[in-house]
Motif scaffolding. Structure first.
Motif, PDB file in Angstrom:
ATOM      1  N   VAL A   1     -15.357  37.019 -17.767  1.00 37.26           N
ATOM      2  CA  VAL A   1     -13.924  36.943 -18.002  1.00 37.26           C
ATOM      3  C   VAL A   1     -13.242  37.623 -16.826  1.00 37.26           C
ATOM      4  N   ALA A   2     -12.508  36.820 -16.024  1.00 36.62           N
ATOM      5  CA  ALA A   2     -11.895  37.368 -14.814  1.00 36.62           C
ATOM      6  C   ALA A   2     -10.752  36.474 -14.347  1.00 36.62           C
ATOM      7  N   THR A   3      -9.837  37.085 -13.611  1.00 38.32           N
ATOM      8  CA  THR A   3      -8.742  36.355 -12.983  1.00 38.32           C
ATOM      9  C   THR A   3      -8.623  36.819 -11.539  1.00 38.32           C
ATOM     10  N   GLY A   4      -7.864  36.075 -10.764  1.00 37.96           N
ATOM     11  CA  GLY A   4      -7.586  36.474  -9.384  1.00 37.96           C
ATOM     12  C   GLY A   4      -8.823  36.528  -8.512  1.00 37.96           C
ATOM     13  N   GLU A   5      -8.893  37.575  -7.685  1.00 33.44           N
ATOM     14  CA  GLU A   5      -9.989  37.716  -6.721  1.00 33.44           C
ATOM     15  C   GLU A   5     -11.349  37.858  -7.387  1.00 33.44           C
ATOM     16  N   LYS A   6     -11.401  38.506  -8.548  1.00 33.53           N
ATOM     17  CA  LYS A   6     -12.683  38.632  -9.253  1.00 33.53           C
ATOM     18  C   LYS A   6     -13.191  37.267  -9.707  1.00 33.53           C
ATOM     19  N   ARG A   7     -12.278  36.404 -10.099  1.00 35.23           N
ATOM     20  CA  ARG A   7     -12.650  35.045 -10.505  1.00 35.23           C
ATOM     21  C   ARG A   7     -13.237  34.284  -9.317  1.00 35.23           C
ATOM     22  N   VAL A   8     -12.568  34.383  -8.173  1.00 31.67           N
ATOM     23  CA  VAL A   8     -13.037  33.706  -6.957  1.00 31.67           C
ATOM     24  C   VAL A   8     -14.396  34.264  -6.533  1.00 31.67           C
ATOM     25  N   GLU A   9     -14.554  35.579  -6.575  1.00 34.00           N
ATOM     26  CA  GLU A   9     -15.819  36.216  -6.185  1.00 34.00           C
ATOM     27  C   GLU A   9     -16.954  35.810  -7.117  1.00 34.00           C
ATOM     28  N   SER A  10     -16.669  35.688  -8.413  1.00 31.96           N
ATOM     29  CA  SER A  10     -17.729  35.274  -9.344  1.00 31.96           C
ATOM     30  C   SER A  10     -18.195  33.851  -9.015  1.00 31.96           C
ATOM     31  N   LEU A  11     -17.285  32.978  -8.614  1.00 32.36           N
ATOM     32  CA  LEU A  11     -17.661  31.621  -8.217  1.00 32.36           C
ATOM     33  C   LEU A  11     -18.496  31.627  -6.937  1.00 32.36           C
ATOM     34  N   ARG A  12     -18.146  32.492  -5.982  1.00 27.79           N
ATOM     35  CA  ARG A  12     -18.927  32.602  -4.733  1.00 27.79           C
ATOM     36  C   ARG A  12     -20.363  33.042  -5.029  1.00 27.79           C
ATOM     37  N   ILE A  13     -20.490  34.070  -5.841  1.00 28.78           N
ATOM     38  CA  ILE A  13     -21.830  34.582  -6.176  1.00 28.78           C
ATOM     39  C   ILE A  13     -22.624  33.522  -6.937  1.00 28.78           C
TER      40      ILE A  13
ATOM     41  N   ILE B   1      -9.014  29.158 -18.221  1.00 25.52           N
ATOM     42  CA  ILE B   1      -8.107  29.731 -17.222  1.00 25.52           C
ATOM     43  C   ILE B   1      -8.517  31.158 -16.831  1.00 25.52           C
ATOM     44  N   ASP B   2      -9.179  31.867 -17.776  1.00 30.18           N
ATOM     45  CA  ASP B   2      -9.527  33.263 -17.487  1.00 30.18           C
ATOM     46  C   ASP B   2     -11.012  33.579 -17.711  1.00 30.18           C
ATOM     47  N   SER B   3     -11.860  32.524 -17.802  1.00 24.70           N
ATOM     48  CA  SER B   3     -13.282  32.799 -18.016  1.00 24.70           C
ATOM     49  C   SER B   3     -14.144  31.635 -17.532  1.00 24.70           C
ATOM     50  N   PHE B   4     -15.401  31.961 -17.289  1.00 29.44           N
ATOM     51  CA  PHE B   4     -16.426  30.983 -16.955  1.00 29.44           C
ATOM     52  C   PHE B   4     -17.650  31.270 -17.800  1.00 29.44           C
ATOM     53  N   VAL B   5     -18.433  30.228 -18.063  1.00 25.94           N
ATOM     54  CA  VAL B   5     -19.794  30.409 -18.544  1.00 25.94           C
ATOM     55  C   VAL B   5     -20.677  29.751 -17.488  1.00 25.94           C
ATOM     56  N   PHE B   6     -21.570  30.548 -16.923  1.00 31.49           N
ATOM     57  CA  PHE B   6     -22.504  30.067 -15.917  1.00 31.49           C
ATOM     58  C   PHE B   6     -23.862  29.829 -16.562  1.00 31.49           C
ATOM     59  N   GLU B   7     -24.538  28.789 -16.109  1.00 32.79           N
ATOM     60  CA  GLU B   7     -25.903  28.505 -16.515  1.00 32.79           C
ATOM     61  C   GLU B   7     -26.780  28.707 -15.279  1.00 32.79           C
ATOM     62  N   MET B   8     -27.857  29.461 -15.470  1.00 34.81           N
ATOM     63  CA  MET B   8     -28.727  29.723 -14.340  1.00 34.81           C
ATOM     64  C   MET B   8     -30.177  29.739 -14.780  1.00 34.81           C
ATOM     65  N   THR B   9     -31.049  29.169 -13.963  1.00 32.94           N
ATOM     66  CA  THR B   9     -32.482  29.244 -14.223  1.00 32.94           C
ATOM     67  C   THR B   9     -33.160  29.915 -13.038  1.00 32.94           C
TER      68      THR B   9
ATOM     69  N   LEU C   1     -17.565  42.240 -12.147  1.00 31.59           N
ATOM     70  CA  LEU C   1     -16.568  41.177 -12.024  1.00 31.59           C
ATOM     71  C   LEU C   1     -16.035  40.712 -13.373  1.00 31.59           C
ATOM     72  N   GLY C   2     -16.552  41.271 -14.469  1.00 30.39           N
ATOM     73  CA  GLY C   2     -16.043  40.915 -15.785  1.00 30.39           C
ATOM     74  C   GLY C   2     -17.057  40.279 -16.714  1.00 30.39           C
ATOM     75  N   LEU C   3     -18.334  40.490 -16.458  1.00 32.59           N
ATOM     76  CA  LEU C   3     -19.360  39.962 -17.352  1.00 32.59           C
ATOM     77  C   LEU C   3     -19.135  40.519 -18.754  1.00 32.59           C
ATOM     78  N   THR C   4     -19.102  39.625 -19.751  1.00 32.86           N
ATOM     79  CA  THR C   4     -18.865  40.074 -21.122  1.00 32.86           C
ATOM     80  C   THR C   4     -19.972  39.698 -22.099  1.00 32.86           C
ATOM     81  N   GLU C   5     -20.786  38.683 -21.722  1.00 35.81           N
ATOM     82  CA  GLU C   5     -21.804  38.247 -22.667  1.00 35.81           C
ATOM     83  C   GLU C   5     -22.937  37.542 -21.920  1.00 35.81           C
ATOM     84  N   ILE C   6     -24.165  37.742 -22.418  1.00 37.55           N
ATOM     85  CA  ILE C   6     -25.351  37.120 -21.832  1.00 37.55           C
ATOM     86  C   ILE C   6     -26.208  36.576 -22.969  1.00 37.55           C
TER      87      ILE C   6
END
Length: 168
Positions: free
Chosen positions: A99-111, A124-132, A148-153
């Motif tokens: 859960v992030a907005t602004g620069e933290k949101r952009v940085e989470s997408l870069r990572i 608008i204010d969160s992402f769920v990423f899938e990773m293997t 950056l705003g990690l809230t759940e795994i």
């Protein structure tokens, strides 16, 4: 975990019937062994077989005891210690909510792009990423997402298979 303890990935082929998983878990809990990761799925529908992948730790003697005791359970067809039987592939899947907005949101997408994580849900204010990947890769991704705003795994646990022509 003490210095003599080893991490082992065991793959167990079992009858797909009620109570088998409870018997396997009971073997571990009854003897004070820990299961660090556990996944189960049907792998051969017509033969009614399931595969249990589990990760445990212990001294070489304890690991041998675990394998011998598993081998004696009636609904078990085969126990494989993937780490000692040759090369194998090990993966986990994780869903990571940030859960992030602004620069933290952009940085989470870069990572996420660097780690090859996929966006499977976007608000608008969160992402769920899938990773293997292997556990270390997932741990590194989670560590970087935390500030950056990690809230759940949610993680699947280890799935593993031997490389080459050998099979369980």
């Amino acid at each position: 975990m003490d210095e003599t303890a080893e991490r082992r990935t065991l793959s167990v082929l079992v009858e797909n019937e009620p109570g088998v998983l409870a018997r396997v878990i009971g073997l571990f809990s009854g003897r004070g062994y820990n299961i660090e990761s556990l996944t189960v799925a049907e792998v051969e529908r017509d033969q009614r077989l399931s595969r249990i992948n589990l990760v445990t730790s212990g001294s070489p003697m304890v690991i041998e005891q675990i394998k011998a005791q598993l081998d004696r359970l009636v609904p078990i067809h085969k126990v494989s210690d993937l780490g000692t039987e040759g090369p194998y592939i090990e993966r986990e899947l994780a869903l990571v909510k940030v859960v992030a907005t602004g620069e933290k949101r952009v940085e989470s997408l870069r990572i996420a792009d660097i780690f090859r994580a996929h966006v499977v849900d976007s608000e608008i204010d969160s992402f769920v990423f899938e990773m293997t990947g292997n556990g270390d890769k997932l741990d590194a991704f989670i560590r970087l997402m935390t500030p950056l705003g990690l809230t759940e795994i949610s993680r699947t646990g280890v799935v593993a298979i031997s490389r080459g022509k050998e099979s369980i």
